[in-house]
Design an enzyme around this catalytic site. Structure first.
Site, PDB file in Angstrom:
ATOM      1  N   ARG A 112      23.492 -13.433  22.902  1.00 41.57           N
ATOM      2  CA  ARG A 112      24.907 -13.096  22.962  1.00 41.57           C
ATOM      3  C   ARG A 112      25.039 -11.850  23.835  1.00 41.57           C
ATOM      4  O   ARG A 112      24.064 -11.196  24.162  1.00 41.57           O
ATOM      5  CB  ARG A 112      25.495 -12.838  21.566  1.00 41.57           C
ATOM      6  CG  ARG A 112      24.909 -11.610  20.867  1.00 41.57           C
ATOM      7  CD  ARG A 112      25.579 -11.348  19.536  1.00 41.57           C
ATOM      8  NE  ARG A 112      25.112 -10.086  18.952  1.00 41.57           N
ATOM      9  CZ  ARG A 112      25.542  -9.605  17.789  1.00 41.57           C
ATOM     10  NH1 ARG A 112      26.405 -10.271  17.065  1.00 41.57           N
ATOM     11  NH2 ARG A 112      25.082  -8.444  17.332  1.00 41.57           N
ATOM     12  N   ASN A 150      33.579  -8.728  20.437  1.00 40.51           N
ATOM     13  CA  ASN A 150      32.821  -8.279  19.261  1.00 40.51           C
ATOM     14  C   ASN A 150      31.787  -7.253  19.695  1.00 40.51           C
ATOM     15  O   ASN A 150      30.941  -7.544  20.538  1.00 40.51           O
ATOM     16  CB  ASN A 150      32.110  -9.457  18.579  1.00 40.51           C
ATOM     17  CG  ASN A 150      31.417  -9.036  17.287  1.00 40.51           C
ATOM     18  OD1 ASN A 150      32.067  -8.845  16.268  1.00 40.51           O
ATOM     19  ND2 ASN A 150      30.102  -8.879  17.341  1.00 40.51           N
ATOM     20  N   GLU A 151      31.923  -6.044  19.164  1.00 42.97           N
ATOM     21  CA  GLU A 151      30.944  -4.980  19.400  1.00 42.97           C
ATOM     22  C   GLU A 151      30.693  -4.746  20.893  1.00 42.97           C
ATOM     23  O   GLU A 151      29.592  -4.921  21.410  1.00 42.97           O
ATOM     24  CB  GLU A 151      29.637  -5.281  18.668  1.00 42.97           C
ATOM     25  CG  GLU A 151      29.799  -5.347  17.164  1.00 42.97           C
ATOM     26  CD  GLU A 151      28.489  -5.536  16.410  1.00 42.97           C
ATOM     27  OE1 GLU A 151      28.404  -5.144  15.241  1.00 42.97           O
ATOM     28  OE2 GLU A 151      27.536  -6.092  17.009  1.00 42.97           O
ATOM     29  N   GLU A 313      32.671  -4.877   9.468  1.00 46.86           N
ATOM     30  CA  GLU A 313      31.442  -5.417   8.896  1.00 46.86           C
ATOM     31  C   GLU A 313      30.806  -4.335   8.030  1.00 46.86           C
ATOM     32  O   GLU A 313      30.362  -3.307   8.548  1.00 46.86           O
ATOM     33  CB  GLU A 313      30.460  -5.847   9.998  1.00 46.86           C
ATOM     34  CG  GLU A 313      30.988  -6.941  10.905  1.00 46.86           C
ATOM     35  CD  GLU A 313      30.005  -7.305  12.017  1.00 46.86           C
ATOM     36  OE1 GLU A 313      28.814  -6.917  11.911  1.00 46.86           O
ATOM     37  OE2 GLU A 313      30.429  -7.952  12.996  1.00 46.86           O
ATOM     38  N   TRP A 321      17.218  -9.861  12.045  1.00 44.68           N
ATOM     39  CA  TRP A 321      17.035 -11.074  12.815  1.00 44.68           C
ATOM     40  C   TRP A 321      15.613 -11.571  12.547  1.00 44.68           C
ATOM     41  O   TRP A 321      14.807 -10.883  11.911  1.00 44.68           O
ATOM     42  CB  TRP A 321      17.230 -10.792  14.297  1.00 44.68           C
ATOM     43  CG  TRP A 321      18.637 -10.394  14.657  1.00 44.68           C
ATOM     44  CD1 TRP A 321      19.699 -10.258  13.809  1.00 44.68           C
ATOM     45  CD2 TRP A 321      19.113 -10.075  15.962  1.00 44.68           C
ATOM     46  NE1 TRP A 321      20.824  -9.882  14.497  1.00 44.68           N
ATOM     47  CE2 TRP A 321      20.491  -9.761  15.831  1.00 44.68           C
ATOM     48  CE3 TRP A 321      18.526 -10.026  17.220  1.00 44.68           C
ATOM     49  CZ2 TRP A 321      21.286  -9.398  16.923  1.00 44.68           C
ATOM     50  CZ3 TRP A 321      19.312  -9.672  18.316  1.00 44.68           C
ATOM     51  CH2 TRP A 321      20.676  -9.368  18.165  1.00 44.68           C
ATOM     52  N   GLU A 363      20.069 -14.986  12.859  1.00 41.25           N
ATOM     53  CA  GLU A 363      20.354 -14.079  11.742  1.00 41.25           C
ATOM     54  C   GLU A 363      20.104 -14.708  10.371  1.00 41.25           C
ATOM     55  O   GLU A 363      20.782 -14.366   9.394  1.00 41.25           O
ATOM     56  CB  GLU A 363      21.802 -13.580  11.840  1.00 41.25           C
ATOM     57  CG  GLU A 363      22.017 -12.644  13.017  1.00 41.25           C
ATOM     58  CD  GLU A 363      23.418 -12.040  13.058  1.00 41.25           C
ATOM     59  OE1 GLU A 363      23.604 -11.065  13.794  1.00 41.25           O
ATOM     60  OE2 GLU A 363      24.325 -12.547  12.357  1.00 41.25           O
TER      61      GLU A 363
END
Length: 682
Positions: A112, A150-151, A313, A321, A363
């Site tokens: 990602r 995201n992030e 989160e 991971w 994950e």
């Protein structure tokens, strides 16, 4: 301008991935969420291949059904734009959207955040999916807001694709306008680096000794931040246009991003992802480390962006991971403790990550509330307890703000310059850690503020400012700090202050540069403390007390230039034995201290004693070091949070009757907080 989430009560939620589960599970999931008093879910942020399985072909059926069911159970939904995970068809057809290493090697599909923000094609495709989603979901009654991407800058915060070099070149031209100005700012006459054509300008590339121009490297970080914000703005503008009744946020606090500017320019409030165990597994070998309690330092930075914010989160279980981030299971009580750690520091909405642990993918060891088996467990029990407590006390706490009289000061230019500059960057990390740790252990609530566009009035809310090693300092900042001291504030500075201007050039002036006249001293000599060099101790002048090996990492040897400067400590060894190491000057109604080294924990303790700084609750509350104390208040009430980070119970002494709001009981005298326990006193 500090933008905050606006809630009337504390809210609890969870991250949910319906695309990863059979739809036969959804209704039971939502029913159990409501039974646990979870009110919010976040969905969609990794589902681009579901929303757009082929270019220009959109399918929202799965999420329509999820939203309808969520609304049926009264759940409020945060929708994520899925641009952190471009689908395979996209990266195959448009490989120019991929990021690259500094060596020019392209990152491939399969993880990602492997894209670059600068690609015009990626910007176009991100705008398309955002617009399609906004138009489709804008009127769904379950949706209350959006998370952009995201992030941002997680995984990687440097970008070297061809599109990035082109975008950087454009950014540089807009910043400097002429090659003459660019060459001046980057000092390119050094080593014959002078540019004669804009097409010669690139982001850092591989060089001999892996040592690019330091002024180029500083501007690289500024560019990355501006470029990231520009990428986010594409989506924010579309969402504002189509769904103005929804709020917009994003989750982060990652490298090379001015999160303050990001929030001010396009968000309604900032959100953060809180994983306290990172501080434990990536912690230090220092004496008495804060471990997961150190995560309060990150949360303090978030609070400076939004007084009241969302935790998008919140760590809910063991994490990892398949190949990294191996974290053990939270001990009984820690999930609840970490939730209240976030609440203490300003979170009014807390979303656990995640509802159920994934059974496949990278994950599979990143556990959520539910295990694979989907049966009750102790994490569910703890989250349920928090949900009940939020219902009971949430309207009291929401909207209150954290209170502190002391602030540790940072700024983005020094953060970014210090990544590359070994003569001031490491000092900052050491000193901020020492200050934050000792303030924690002495139960003194502390803010962390980024110096940007503050007014004098905004700084004056703090009695003490600690700005340890601001190598880059403008004359305007020095003037503001001088005004702060004149008006009655206490300012504490450290080695290597003020010797650089905004381009990162060293000033041709005595250090500490623009604050030398304020401090009444100059730096007569200096040396780094490396290798086998002896680390000098300090001799404190007020009691002739000698402490060994505390003047760490770097030593400024000070020269007193004004009669009203007091030497508080001298060095005990080396060729500069007995030279001033720490000075204090009364200036106007305030005082300024300059310390010529990185701050050690023992030095911090001594300074807190000299300056008579103590806990604001010291006169009526006694607690051991293992407990964090913080205060949230509004005009009517004050709430004192007591968080026990130890695996042992904590004995406390309450000398004035207070209400424990979690159990709605008056309390006074000696009592205990269980291991990993929480108490909130009104």
């Amino acid at each position: 301008m500090n933008k905050s989430i606006q809630l009337d009560s504390l809210q609890l939620g969870v991250c949910y991935y319906p695309e990863q589960w059979s739809d036969s599970l959804w209704e039971d999931d939502f029913k159990r969420m409501k039974d646990m008093n979870l009110s919010h879910i976040r969905i969609g942020e990794f589902a681009w291949s579901i929303f757009e399985p082929q270019e220009g072909v959109y399918d929202f059926d799965l999420f329509d059904r999820v939203l309808d069911l969520a609304h049926q159970y009264g759940l409020k939904v945060i929708m994520g734009t899925p641009t952190a995970t471009p689908p395979a068809w996209l990266t195959q057809k448009y490989p120019e959207v991929l990021n690259a290493t500094i060596e020019g090697v392209t990152y491939q599909h399969g993880m990602r955040r492997h894209y670059n923000y600068s690609s015009p094609k990626y910007q176009e495709l991100c705008a398309n999916i955002t617009r399609q989603m906004a138009n489709h979901f804008k009127d769904h009654p379950a949706i209350i807001g959006w998370q952009i991407d995201n992030e941002l800058n997680c995984e990687v915060s440097e970008f070297y694709a061809e599109a990035d070099h082109i975008a950087f070149r454009q950014w540089v031209q807009e910043r400097y306008h002429t090659l003459e100005a660019l060459n001046q700012a980057w000092g390119t006459v050094f080593w014959s680096q002078t540019y004669t054509d804009w097409n010669q300008v690139y982001l850092p590339r591989l060089t001999t000794a892996h040592s690019p121009n330091p002024h180029l490297v500083l501007d690289e970080k500024r560019f990355i931040s501006d470029n990231t914000i520009a990428f986010a703005r594409i989506q924010a503008d579309i969402l504002r246009e189509i769904a103005p009744h929804h709020w917009i946020t994003t989750n982060g606090l990652f490298g090379h991003l001015d999160s303050h500017a990001l929030t001010e320019e396009m968000l309604d409030f900032f959100s953060y992802d809180s994983y306290p165990q990172f501080s434990t597994i990536f912690g230090s070998d220092e004496p008495k480390p804060l471990l997961d309690r150190k995560w309060s330092q990150n949360l303090s930075v978030v609070r400076n962006i939004s007084n009241n914010f969302c935790i998008m989160e919140q760590q809910a279980g063991p994490g990892g991971w398949v190949n990294r981030m191996n974290m053990p299971a939270p001990r009984p009580g820690q999930l609840r403790l970490w939730t209240y750690q976030s609440v203490l520091h300003g979170a009014d909405l807390v979303m656990y990550f995640r509802w159920r642990t994934a059974t496949f993918g990278t994950e599979i060891y990143w556990h959520g509330l539910n295990d694979y088996h989907n049966q009750p467990n102790r994490r569910i029990q703890e989250a349920s307890q928090v949900g009940q407590e939020f219902v009971a006390i949430g309207d009291k706490i929401a909207g209150t703000t954290y209170q502190a009289d002391i602030a540790i000061v940072k700024d983005y230019d020094n953060d970014w310059d210090g990544e590359y500059d070994i003569w001031h960057g490491p000092l900052t990390g050491k000193s901020i850690n020492a200050w934050f740790k000792q303030l924690q252990y002495q139960h003194i609530p502390t803010d962390i503020i980024y110096l940007r566009k503050q007014t004098l009035a905004e700084l004056q809310q703090y009695k003490v400012l600690i700005y340890p090693h601001a190598a880059i300092m403008s004359e305007q900042t020095a003037t503001l700090l001088t005004q702060y001291v004149e008006a009655g504030g206490t300012l504490i500075l450290g080695a290597r202050t003020g010797y650089k201007e905004l381009s990162g050039h060293c000033r041709m002036a005595p250090m500490p540069g623009p604050v030398a006249s304020l401090c009444g001293i100059s730096v007569a000599d200096f040396t780094s403390i490396t290798g086998n060099a002896q680390v000098p101790g300090l001799r404190w002048q007020h009691n002739n007390h000698h402490m060994a090996q505390v003047a760490e990492l770097f030593n400024d040897i000070l020269q007193v230039n004004e009669d009203d400067v007091e030497v508080l400590a001298t060095y005990t060894s080396s060729y500069y034995e007995d030279a001033p190491a720490l000075t204090q000057r009364l200036y106007g109604k305030g005082k300024v201290l300059y310390y010529g080294a990185a701050f050690h924990e023992d030095v911090v303790d001594e300074l807190l004693s000299i300056l008579e700084i103590s806990s604001p609750v010291a006169d009526w509350l006694e607690v051991p070091e293992q407990v964090e104390i913080g205060i949230r208040q509004n005009e009517q009430h004050q709430y004192i949070f007591l968080l026990n980070y130890s695996d042992q119970e904590a004995s406390i002494q309450i000398k004035q009757q207070r209400t424990d709001v979690l159990i709605d009981t008056l309390i006074e005298g000696t009592t205990t907080i269980p291991a990993y326990g929480v108490m909130i006193l009104q």
